[in-house]
Design an enzyme around this catalytic site. Structure first.
Site, PDB file in Angstrom:
ATOM      1  N   LYS A  62      -4.849   8.854  -1.434  1.00  0.00           N
ATOM      2  CA  LYS A  62      -5.446   8.456  -0.169  1.00  0.00           C
ATOM      3  C   LYS A  62      -4.467   7.593   0.608  1.00  0.00           C
ATOM      4  O   LYS A  62      -3.858   6.712  -0.001  1.00  0.00           O
ATOM      5  CB  LYS A  62      -6.720   7.673  -0.477  1.00  0.00           C
ATOM      6  CG  LYS A  62      -7.428   7.083   0.717  1.00  0.00           C
ATOM      7  CD  LYS A  62      -8.551   6.235   0.224  1.00  0.00           C
ATOM      8  CE  LYS A  62      -9.291   5.687   1.411  1.00  0.00           C
ATOM      9  NZ  LYS A  62     -10.311   4.748   1.024  1.00  0.00           N
ATOM     10  N   LYS A  82      -3.605   4.705  -3.761  1.00  0.00           N
ATOM     11  CA  LYS A  82      -4.177   4.374  -2.458  1.00  0.00           C
ATOM     12  C   LYS A  82      -3.207   3.465  -1.724  1.00  0.00           C
ATOM     13  O   LYS A  82      -2.833   2.406  -2.228  1.00  0.00           O
ATOM     14  CB  LYS A  82      -5.528   3.687  -2.634  1.00  0.00           C
ATOM     15  CG  LYS A  82      -6.117   3.198  -1.321  1.00  0.00           C
ATOM     16  CD  LYS A  82      -7.549   2.768  -1.469  1.00  0.00           C
ATOM     17  CE  LYS A  82      -8.058   2.190  -0.159  1.00  0.00           C
ATOM     18  NZ  LYS A  82      -9.453   1.777  -0.253  1.00  0.00           N
TER      19      LYS A  82
END
Ligand code: PBG
Length: 334
Positions: free
Chosen positions: A258, A204
Site C-alpha cells: 500500500k 505500507k
C-alpha cells in the site's frame, strides 16, 4: 522466453493476435474477476444515512443500516469481502484511542450487524488507532511525543480481540508497529480465535496519497506531524521484502502492499518472492485522481477503473482493496 530476433519480420507479426476482440480475449494473460475485489467502505457512527466525502466524489460515509445495505449489495454482486474504516464522533476520541478497545463501540456493532444479516460476505477490519486518537496517529505517544511501539502493541491487541469477538473474519493491522503480528496472533490463539485471519499491511509507505482518506475518517485536521517514523520511506524496496518476510514468520495469513499504483514494483517483488496470498490497496488518493480527471472529461472513468485494477493483477496481486469495487463488479457483470 523466445529469443528476440528482429530479423524475423515479416514471419513474426505481433499484431496478428491483436486484430480482433475474440483473439485478444483468447490471448489475454491476466484477467480481473469479481473474486479479486475487496470493497473499502467508510462507516460513521451518526444517524445520517450517507455523508459525502468531499475529496472522494461517489464515496459516502455510511451509517450502520447503510453499511448493512452495502453488504447486501456486495452479496448480490458476488464481491467476496468488505473492508471497514470508521469515522468516529470527535467526542469519542482521546490521546490513547480508548474507543478502539470498546467491545460495545461502533465498529464491533457494524461487524455484528453485517455478520448477522449477511454472513456470506467476508469482513476485514483495519487495526490501528488513528480513527480513535485525538492526535490522529496510529499509535500512542510517550511523554516525548514519540510513537511508543510497545505500548501501542497492547492497544492493537485489545482492538483485535474486540473485533474478533464481534465476528470479524480478517483483522488487518495497518499501523506498521514492529512485532504487531506476533502480538495479535498470540492473543487470538490464546483466546480461541484460531480461525481469525490476519491480513497484514506489510509494506505500507508514508504517502501523500492518503490525503482524501484522512478527510474521510476525520483524522486529517487532528494529525500532528507525519507518519514517517512508522510507515516506510518511498525510496525503499528491499525493506519491503524484510517487512513482509517478518509478517509471514509472525503469523500473517495474507500480506498487503500500500499504496497501489505508484508501488506496482513492490507488488511484483512481494508476489514473486513469497508464496502467500498478496493484496494491494488502491487507496483514496488513487481513487480521487481517477474521479477528478474523469469529472473534467480528461479520462474515461470506467476504462481507467478496469485498467488500473487489471494492472494490479498483472503485477501479481491476488486481490485489490478498492473504493471502486461496486462499480468494477457491475462493469465485470455486463
Ligand atoms: C491508517 C490507514 C490509512 C489508510 C488505511 N488505514 C492511512 C494512513 O496511514 O494515514 C489509507 C486508506 C486510503 O488512503 O484509502 N491506519
Amino acid at each position: 522466453m523466445t529469443e528476440l530476433v528482429p530479423s524475423r519480420f515479416p514471419h513474426t507479426r505481433m499484431r496478428r493476435t491483436r486484430q480482433a476482440d475474440w483473439v485478444r480475449r483468447l490471448t489475454r494473460e491476466t484477467v480481473l474477476t469479481k473474486n479479486d475485489l475487496i470493497w473499502a467502505l467508510i462507516v460513521h457512527d451518526g444517524s445520517e444515512p450517507k455523508i459525502p466525502v468531499a475529496a472522494m466524489p461517489g464515496v459516502n460515509r455510511l451509517n450502520l443500516d447503510q453499511a448493512v445495505e452495502a453488504a447486501k449489495t456486495a452479496r448480490e454482486l458476488s464481491i467476496p469481502a468488505l473492508a471497514l474504516f470508521p469515522h468516529i464522533d470527535p467526542s469519542r476520541k482521546d490521546e490513547l484511542g480508548t474507543e478502539a478497545g470498546n467491545p460495545d463501540g461502533f465498529v464491533p456493532k457494524v461487524i455484528r450487524a453485517i455478520k448477522t444479516e449477511v454472513p456470506e460476505v467476508g469482513i476485514l477490519c483495519d487495526v490501528a488507532l488513528d480513527p480513535f486518537t485525538s492526535h490522529g496517529h496510529d499509535g500512542v505517544l510517550n511523554e516525548r511525543d514519540e510513537i511508543d511501539n510497545d505500548e501501542t502493541l497492547k492497544r492493537l491487541v485489545e482492538q483485535s480481540l474486540v473485533q474478533a469477538a464481534a465476528g470479524v473474519d480478517v483483522v488487518a493491522p495497518s499501523d506498521m508497529m514492529d512485532g504487531r503480528i506476533t502480538a495479535i496472533r498470540q492473543a487470538l490463539e490464546d483466546n480461541d480465535y484460531t480461525n481469525t485471519m490476519i491480513m497484514s499491511y506489510s509494506a505500507k509507505y508514508a504517502s501523500a496519497f492518503y490525503g482524501p482518506y484522512r478527510e474521510a475518517i476525520g483524522s486529517a485536521a487532528a494529525l500532528k506531524g507525519d507518519k514517517k517514523t512508522y510507515q516506510m520511506d518511498f525510496g525503499n524496496t528491499d525493506e519491503a521484502l524484510r517487512e513482509t518476510a517478518l509478517d509471514i514468520a509472525e503469523g500473517a495469513d495474507m500480506v498487503m502492499v500500500k499504496p497501489g499504483l505508484p508501488y506496482l514494483d513492490i507488488v511484483q517483488r512481494v508476489a514473486s518472492t513469497f508464496d502467500v496470498p498478496t493484496y494491494v490497496f488502491q487507496i483514496s488518493g488513487e481513487y480521487a485522481q481517477i474521479i477528478a480527471a474523469s469529472e473534467k472529461g480528461w479520462l474515461d472513468e470506467n476504462r481507467a477503473i478496469i485498467e488500473t485494477l487489471s494492472a494490479f493483477k498483472r503485477a501479481g496481486a491476488d486481490g485489490i482493496v478498492t473504493y471502486f469495487a461496486e462499480k468494477a463488479a457491475r462493469l465485470l457483470s455486463d
